[in-house]
Design an enzyme around this catalytic site. Structure first.
Site, PDB file in Angstrom:
ATOM      1  N   ASP A 103       0.819  -1.209   0.000  1.00 44.14           N
ATOM      2  CA  ASP A 103       0.000   0.000   0.000  1.00 44.14           C
ATOM      3  C   ASP A 103       0.855   1.262   0.000  1.00 44.14           C
ATOM      4  O   ASP A 103       0.442   2.290  -0.529  1.00 44.14           O
ATOM      5  CB  ASP A 103      -0.916   0.023   1.227  1.00 44.14           C
ATOM      6  CG  ASP A 103      -1.998  -1.039   1.171  1.00 44.14           C
ATOM      7  OD1 ASP A 103      -2.449  -1.352   0.057  1.00 44.14           O
ATOM      8  OD2 ASP A 103      -2.391  -1.558   2.231  1.00 44.14           O
ATOM      9  N   ARG A 135     -19.642   5.091   4.358  1.00 42.42           N
ATOM     10  CA  ARG A 135     -19.487   3.802   5.034  1.00 42.42           C
ATOM     11  C   ARG A 135     -18.044   3.352   4.846  1.00 42.42           C
ATOM     12  O   ARG A 135     -17.528   3.341   3.731  1.00 42.42           O
ATOM     13  CB  ARG A 135     -20.407   2.729   4.445  1.00 42.42           C
ATOM     14  CG  ARG A 135     -21.830   2.811   4.852  1.00 42.42           C
ATOM     15  CD  ARG A 135     -22.065   2.520   6.345  1.00 42.42           C
ATOM     16  NE  ARG A 135     -23.489   2.523   6.615  1.00 42.42           N
ATOM     17  CZ  ARG A 135     -24.220   3.623   6.769  1.00 42.42           C
ATOM     18  NH1 ARG A 135     -23.641   4.815   6.682  1.00 42.42           N
ATOM     19  NH2 ARG A 135     -25.502   3.542   6.999  1.00 42.42           N
ATOM     20  N   SER A 145     -14.377   1.531   7.277  1.00 40.91           N
ATOM     21  CA  SER A 145     -13.783   1.206   8.570  1.00 40.91           C
ATOM     22  C   SER A 145     -12.993   2.403   9.100  1.00 40.91           C
ATOM     23  O   SER A 145     -12.682   3.346   8.373  1.00 40.91           O
ATOM     24  CB  SER A 145     -12.880  -0.019   8.448  1.00 40.91           C
ATOM     25  OG  SER A 145     -11.824   0.234   7.545  1.00 40.91           O
ATOM     26  N   THR A 159      -9.964   3.473   9.646  1.00 42.01           N
ATOM     27  CA  THR A 159      -8.530   3.342   9.394  1.00 42.01           C
ATOM     28  C   THR A 159      -7.751   4.536   9.931  1.00 42.01           C
ATOM     29  O   THR A 159      -6.535   4.452  10.092  1.00 42.01           O
ATOM     30  CB  THR A 159      -8.243   3.192   7.891  1.00 42.01           C
ATOM     31  OG1 THR A 159      -8.896   4.248   7.181  1.00 42.01           O
ATOM     32  CG2 THR A 159      -8.770   1.859   7.372  1.00 42.01           C
ATOM     33  N   SER A 165      -7.405   6.193  -1.650  1.00 41.46           N
ATOM     34  CA  SER A 165      -8.635   5.416  -1.502  1.00 41.46           C
ATOM     35  C   SER A 165      -9.042   4.736  -2.805  1.00 41.46           C
ATOM     36  O   SER A 165      -9.131   5.383  -3.854  1.00 41.46           O
ATOM     37  CB  SER A 165      -9.765   6.339  -1.045  1.00 41.46           C
ATOM     38  OG  SER A 165     -11.017   5.725  -1.184  1.00 41.46           O
TER      39      SER A 165
END
Length: 402
Positions: free
Chosen positions: A149, A226, A228, A230, A293
């Protein structure tokens, strides 16, 4: 006439009326106004906040020049900038020193080879999907492709610049960006996409179909998110949602690191929502994850107004999208009050919100097609190959892929 021009005309008119010495034919504030409507608009067009946002949009549009829909030209400057540090050529020693920062690939005699141990097989497979069609036209070369990532080569290091390809980076890094594997496969895996988000070509069709069924007038005038937790950058929107549920629907979902309700800001984890179902909302928020993202590009296909938080993280196509032209920029660390003000401004200026949403959709639809992704890969590989200044010898420790 575009909505922005109408707003600007009204602002100018109000200024002129307020500074006129000639009151003939005018209804003054202290006089009864029988012929003037009591409320010409639902919006107070003269608030300082309105002027601020209108001015930002006007300035952005004045300097914006649409790019041409040919040969992935929208993204050409990104490739030039990324390859500029290596204009003197790429040596065998540079590639060898870069090897620990990613997965080693070789192209020799139009065949593709990869080191045996790929940390993320689905990601490597996605990368290889885009390399394969180009093999007949490529010279021999070696590449270090980072499938993690995080980018790898910090520009502030004093060591020699190393050629490492990564999907995302900030200005602090010299990695050469490539279109992510996630355009084909290997994107984030959640319950709705258990094998990982991918197949951009298919999502373009399915999300647009959903958008067509949720015309602007039918969409819910709410901000939606919506995802998580992070990072805590998302907390203000979630907390605003709890305080003003009529304005925002933002909730945290569970991820692999979830251990207790504390990981979802002391609330029960929400269910994940399909990308297609985002289209029922007018305002869609995008936050970075660990890096850029994967959600971002999909949101535009809903033909909803995208609020993009932060500008630090980039993918190859981000620079072609312009703040206030294609999306609404939001600063990292924006408070609940700032978010509320911004959302309410566009709720009160519905036509203005729709114009930005339409421009965002049209840009992504026309300039981020799968053929544009393939085009960028093709140009990247060919231009990178021209920079390789040594004879590539087959590394027999690598396995043949194609």
């Amino acid at each position: 006439m575009p909505y922005l021009e109408i707003v600007l005309a009204l602002l100018v008119l109000s200024f002129q009326l307020g500074h006129s010495d000639d009151d003939s034919g005018m209804c003054m504030a202290k006089e009864p106004c029988s012929e003037a409507p009591q409320q010409e608009t639902k919006v107070d067009l003269y608030k300082a906040t309105d002027n601020k946002y209108v001015a930002l949009i006007q300035e952005a549009l004045a300097s914006y020049e649409p790019c041409q829909q040919a040969n992935c030209s929208c993204h050409a400057d990104v490739l030039k900038t990324d390859l500029r540090p290596f204009k003197g050529g790429i040596s065998e020693q540079m590639v060898e020193r870069a090897r620990s920062y990613g997965t080693k690939y070789q192209i020799v005699d139009h065949r593709l080879y990869r080191q045996k141990d790929c940390m993320f097989p689905a990601r490597c497979s996605g990368v290889e999907h885009f390399i394969k069609p180009n093999l007949p036209h490529l010279p021999d070369m070696e590449l270090i492709i980072n499938c993690r990532d995080w980018p790898q080569i910090n520009r502030h290091w004093k060591q020699e610049k190393l050629p490492v390809l990564s999907f995302s980076k900030t200005d602090d890094y010299l990695d050469i960006m490539y279109p992510t594997w996630g355009f084909w496969e290997g994107g984030p895996a959640i319950s709705l996409y258990p094998t990982g988000l991918g197949r951009w070509d298919q999502h373009r069709v399915s999300i647009k179909k959903a958008a067509d069924s949720w015309k602007w007038e039918k969409k819910k005038a709410k901000a939606f998110f919506r995802g998580s937790r992070t990072s805590d950058e998302r907390d203000p929107l979630v907390l605003l949602s709890r305080r003003k549920p009529e304005l925002v629907d933002a909730q945290y979902t569970k991820n692999q690191a979830w251990k207790s309700p504390k990981d979802t800001l002391n609330a029960k984890p929400a269910q994940e929502v399909r990308l297609e179902d985002h289209c029922q909302y007018k305002y869609l928020f995008n936050f970075r994850g660990v890096a850029a993202s994967f959600r971002f590009k999909h949101l535009f296909l809903c033909r909803s107004l995208v609020f993009h938080v932060g500008s630090e993280w980039q993918e190859f196509f981000y620079p072609s999208l312009k703040p206030w032209v294609h999306y609404v920029p939001v600063r990292v660390g924006a408070t609940q009050e700032e978010l509320e003000e911004l959302i309410e401004f566009f709720a009160e200026h519905d036509d203005l919100a729709r114009e930005i949403a339409d421009r965002g959709f049209e840009h992504v639809w026309k300039h981020l097609r799968m053929k544009d992704v393939e085009c960028y890969w093709r140009k990247l590989l060919r231009r990178y190959g021209k920079l390789v200044k040594y004879e590539v010898k087959r590394d027999h420790s690598l396995v043949e892929v194609y």
